[in-house]
Design an enzyme around this catalytic site. Structure first.
Site, mmCIF file in Angstrom:
data_model
loop_
_atom_site.group_PDB
_atom_site.id
_atom_site.type_symbol
_atom_site.label_atom_id
_atom_site.label_comp_id
_atom_site.label_asym_id
_atom_site.label_seq_id
_atom_site.Cartn_x
_atom_site.Cartn_y
_atom_site.Cartn_z
ATOM 1 N N SER A 12 0.839 -1.197 0.000
ATOM 2 C CA SER A 12 0.000 0.000 0.000
ATOM 3 C C SER A 12 0.875 1.249 0.000
ATOM 4 O O SER A 12 2.085 1.182 0.252
ATOM 5 C CB SER A 12 -0.923 0.020 1.225
ATOM 6 O OG SER A 12 -0.192 0.367 2.391
ATOM 7 N N ARG A 60 -7.315 -1.744 0.337
ATOM 8 C CA ARG A 60 -6.100 -2.431 -0.111
ATOM 9 C C ARG A 60 -6.317 -3.942 -0.203
ATOM 10 O O ARG A 60 -5.772 -4.590 -1.100
ATOM 11 C CB ARG A 60 -4.914 -2.090 0.777
ATOM 12 C CG ARG A 60 -5.061 -2.342 2.271
ATOM 13 C CD ARG A 60 -3.944 -1.611 3.013
ATOM 14 N NE ARG A 60 -3.875 -1.889 4.448
ATOM 15 C CZ ARG A 60 -4.564 -1.222 5.366
ATOM 16 N NH1 ARG A 60 -5.399 -0.252 5.004
ATOM 17 N NH2 ARG A 60 -4.405 -1.499 6.647
ATOM 18 N N HIS A 182 -5.021 -8.988 5.799
ATOM 19 C CA HIS A 182 -3.914 -8.141 6.237
ATOM 20 C C HIS A 182 -2.908 -8.936 7.062
ATOM 21 O O HIS A 182 -3.203 -10.044 7.523
ATOM 22 C CB HIS A 182 -4.464 -6.977 7.064
ATOM 23 C CG HIS A 182 -5.521 -6.208 6.355
ATOM 24 N ND1 HIS A 182 -5.274 -5.047 5.659
ATOM 25 C CD2 HIS A 182 -6.850 -6.468 6.198
ATOM 26 C CE1 HIS A 182 -6.404 -4.610 5.119
ATOM 27 N NE2 HIS A 182 -7.377 -5.459 5.432
#
Length: 249
Positions: A12, A60, A182
């Protein structure tokens, strides 16, 4: 035998800038988009075909999934978006440069915030615009459940119902889920899958944009796991990190 594919989002813009990101909604860089495309190519090359997808509600992870599915010509697959798969919330640290914060608070304190199991970062005031209660995507989440700053332990506890609920139920039905999430929410999943100790899991690194495949037995216990495609130098499987650290303990 069931299969589960875990995918940490690509790089990101705040990853590149070395900022604490957490629940701040920042998009992929061009490198991150290419990493997602590479993930699609790696999965296709091994004929690994998911049939159901899960992602957080952060762009993201969502965009990583979009690009991956598009590259596999699977953009039509059903997708479940679950806020419980979000990244760890870094509280009042969000938006600050990690190196600058180390100069202000000291390397040891920042390391403890980032790499301990149960230490929370400085908490956000609920009136702070960074508090997720001000974000419409969490309008249906009870305010008391929204974090003001999480330890890794908090993150795993928040993520766990998404694992034992929708994801595990899909596996029990014979589905092949792809979870785009994540670093810390995936850490929580591998902690549960591989039975990794509290003291070890903060040391587990999940590389960006590299699919992690688990082959599971009838009880949904790992028979094997491996990364799909090339991985950065020095990257180990979560189970291998746990074995090495347990051996050193």
């Amino acid at each position: 035998m069931s299969q589960l594919i875990l995918l940490r989002h690509g790089e990101s813009s705040w990853n590149r800038s070395n900022l604490f990101t957490g629940w701040t909604d920042v998009d992929l860089t061009d490198t991150g988009r290419q990493q997602a495309a590479d993930a699609a190519a790696a999965l296709t090359a091994e004929a690994l075909v998911p049939d159901l997808c899960f992602t957080s509600v952060q762009i993201r992870a969502i965009r990583t999934l979009w690009i991956t599915l598009d590259g596999m010509e699977l953009a039509w697959l059903p997708v479940v978006r679950d806020w419980r798969l979000n990244e760890r919330h870094y509280g009042a640290l969000q938006g600050f440069d990690k190196a600058e914060m180390a100069e202000l608070a000291g390397d040891e304190q920042v390391h403890e915030w980032r790499r301990s199991w149960d230490v929370r970062p400085p908490q956000l005031d609920p009136e702070d615009p960074r508090f997720p209660g001000h974000d419409p995507r969490y309008a249906e989440v009870p305010r008391k459940r929204l974090p003001r700053g999480e330890s890794l332990q908090d993150t795993v506890s928040r993520m766990k119902p998404a694992w034992v609920g929708p994801v595990m139920q899909a596996l029990k039905k014979g589905r092949t889920p792809l979870v785009s999430a994540h670093g810390n929410s995936i850490r929580g999943m591998v902690k549960i899958l591989d039975g990794i100790a509290d003291a070890v899991i903060p040391h587990v690194e999940i590389p960006v944009g590299v699919p992690l495949l688990y082959d599971l037995d009838e009880e949904l216990r790992p028979r094997s796991s491996r990364y799909i495609g090339p991985v950065p130098d020095g990257v180990e499987l979560p189970r291998d990190i746990a074995r090495r650290m347990d051996g050193n303990g």
